[in-house]
Design an enzyme around this catalytic site. Structure first.
Site, short mmCIF file in Angstrom:
data_model
loop_
_atom_site.label_atom_id
_atom_site.label_comp_id
_atom_site.label_asym_id
_atom_site.label_seq_id
_atom_site.Cartn_x
_atom_site.Cartn_y
_atom_site.Cartn_z
N GLU A 1 0.85 -1.20 0.00
CA GLU A 1 0.00 0.00 0.00
C GLU A 1 0.88 1.24 0.00
O GLU A 1 1.87 1.31 0.75
CB GLU A 1 -0.88 -0.04 1.25
N THR B 1 2.85 2.05 -2.23
CA THR B 1 4.14 1.73 -2.85
C THR B 1 4.11 2.01 -4.34
O THR B 1 5.15 2.19 -4.95
CB THR B 1 4.49 0.24 -2.64
N GLY C 1 -16.78 3.93 -3.20
CA GLY C 1 -16.12 4.62 -2.09
C GLY C 1 -15.72 3.68 -0.97
O GLY C 1 -15.28 4.12 0.09
N ALA C 2 -15.87 2.38 -1.16
CA ALA C 2 -15.56 1.43 -0.09
C ALA C 2 -14.14 0.89 -0.23
O ALA C 2 -13.77 -0.05 0.45
CB ALA C 2 -16.57 0.28 -0.10
N LEU D 1 -12.67 -0.42 -3.01
CA LEU D 1 -12.44 -1.51 -3.98
C LEU D 1 -12.15 -0.96 -5.37
O LEU D 1 -12.17 -1.69 -6.35
CB LEU D 1 -13.67 -2.44 -4.02
N ASP E 1 -4.48 0.19 -9.19
CA ASP E 1 -5.87 -0.18 -9.47
C ASP E 1 -6.06 -0.60 -10.94
O ASP E 1 -6.71 -1.61 -11.23
CB ASP E 1 -6.81 0.99 -9.14
N TYR F 1 -3.81 12.11 0.64
CA TYR F 1 -3.11 11.24 -0.32
C TYR F 1 -2.06 12.06 -1.08
O TYR F 1 -0.89 11.65 -1.19
CB TYR F 1 -4.13 10.65 -1.29
C1 GLA Z 1 -5.35 4.43 -3.98
C2 GLA Z 1 -4.72 4.72 -5.33
C3 GLA Z 1 -3.65 3.66 -5.69
C4 GLA Z 1 -2.68 3.42 -4.55
C5 GLA Z 1 -3.44 3.22 -3.24
C6 GLA Z 1 -2.51 3.11 -2.06
O1 GLA Z 1 -6.15 3.28 -4.04
O2 GLA Z 1 -5.70 4.72 -6.33
O3 GLA Z 1 -2.97 4.06 -6.86
O4 GLA Z 1 -1.76 4.47 -4.44
O5 GLA Z 1 -4.35 4.28 -2.98
O6 GLA Z 1 -1.76 1.94 -2.14
#
Ligand code: GLA
Length: 337
Positions: free
Chosen positions: A14, A16, A100-101, A103, A151, A201
């Site tokens: 996460e 990364t 928004g959960a 996924l 993602d 973020y």
């Molecule tokens: C979100 C972002 C991903 C990733 C994660 C953290 O989901 O969309 O690109 O940076 O946060 O691992």
């Protein structure tokens, strides 16, 4: 034509991805379906069933918009720049993914739109890495979310029965068999969506870029240690470096089917995300405590943080709480018909 884009779960790795690091995601069954009909009207007409909303725009000249419309317009525009213009289409968007959960409903929507518009244009599918990059450009330039590639890569490369070892340095992937031997993975929604999720973020991204600059490396993947950095940059780097190691450990645990080891890595990842990376919030901590009290052997915050989802690993014989959505690796983005 019908295209399906899946949501994703991230086992480990996460924060990364934007540090050229390692991740271990898989695509899930829940996702977004786009029904597409080619028209020769020169317009794209789109309908998002979940919102009861519609959009209509000039296929040759999509203009910026907000929310789900930004994905549709951005995908049409970005495909056109790769030589796949849309002559006209009618799109119907349906989702069974909790939004928004955590996924990644956005990568599900983006990947489904991409495949649907390619099919409408009667074009073969290009390299999936390029499609993942295209979807990422849509998120950056059209949606305004400065996310990494986790993602999109999970959505395009997911395979049933496997987790995806993703190396964000070069976007190389390796399929790692995921068989849990009676253990189950589930996702619980913390119910919290913090308003500063996006700014938090982006702040973490800036801190990582600043730490890399001070260490004289291109990305934190190349950092040897966090030594010499001031607070809190040292802890941010410590998270990224230790999280990359946890991904390697997770692959090892999956290969040797050592589920207690995987559970311990989830716990260690959570502690690092909470204490060093500081992306947890009280609602997430309560959710972690709740699933652990219900028998989870390991649990961690998943996704961008500041709210969102918790991933938990339950041993055989435990009954996950009712609100926990069981998840398992499923097929990545695909055309259904
Ligand atoms: C979100 C972002 C991903 C990733 C994660 C953290 O989901 O969309 O690109 O940076 O946060 O691992």
């Amino acid at each position: 034509m019908r295209a399906r884009g899946p949501g994703r779960v991230n086992l480990l790795g996460e924060h990364t991805d934007y540090n050229a690091g390692l991740c271990l995601p898989f695509a899930v069954e829940a996702g977004v379906t786009v029904d597409a009909v080619a028209t020769a009207t020169g317009e794209v007409e789109a309908e998002a069933l979940a919102y009861g909303e519609e959009d209509r725009f000039d296929a040759a000249d999509p203009q910026p918009a907000d929310g789900w419309r930004a994905f549709v317009r951005g995908t049409a525009a970005e495909l056109a720049t790769t030589g796949v213009p849309t002559a006209g289409a009618r799109l119907r968007i349906e989702s069974d993914l909790p939004e928004g959960a955590g996924l990644s409903s956005s990568a599900a929507l983006g990947s489904a739109l991409c495949l649907a518009l390619l099919a409408v244009a009667n074009k073969p599918e290009p390299d999936r890495r390029e499609l993942a990059r295209l979807c990422s450009r849509v998120e950056h330039a059209w949606v305004g979310a400065q996310t990494g590639m986790l993602d999109q890569m999970a959505a395009f490369f997911g395979e049933p029965g496997h987790a995806l070892l993703l190396d964000c340095r070069d976007l190389s992937v390796e399929q790692v068999p995921l068989s849990l031997g009676g253990w189950t993975l589930g996702v619980a929604d913390s119910g919290s969506r913090h308003e500063h999720a996006e700014s938090g973020y982006n702040e973490r991204r800036r801190e990582c870029a600043e730490a890399a600059r001070r260490l004289g490396v291109a990305s934190l993947r190349d950092a040897a240690s966090a030594e010499g950095l001031p607070e809190p940059l040292n802890r941010r780097v410590r998270h990224v470096l230790s999280e990359n190691e946890r991904v390697r450990g997770g692959v090892q645990a999956l290969r040797s089917q050592d589920m207690p080891a995987l559970a311990a890595l989830l716990d260690a990842s959570h502690a690092s995300l909470r204490d060093d990376y500081e992306v947890s919030v009280p609602e997430v901590e309560q959710t972690v405590e709740r699933v652990k009290a219900a028998g989870a052997a390991g649990a961690r915050i998943m996704g961008g943080g500041f709210g969102g989802a918790v991933l938990a690993l339950f041993p055989p014989g435990t009954e996950p709480p009712d609100d926990v959505l069981p998840v398992a690796p499923a097929q990545g983005a695909r055309l259904l018909a």
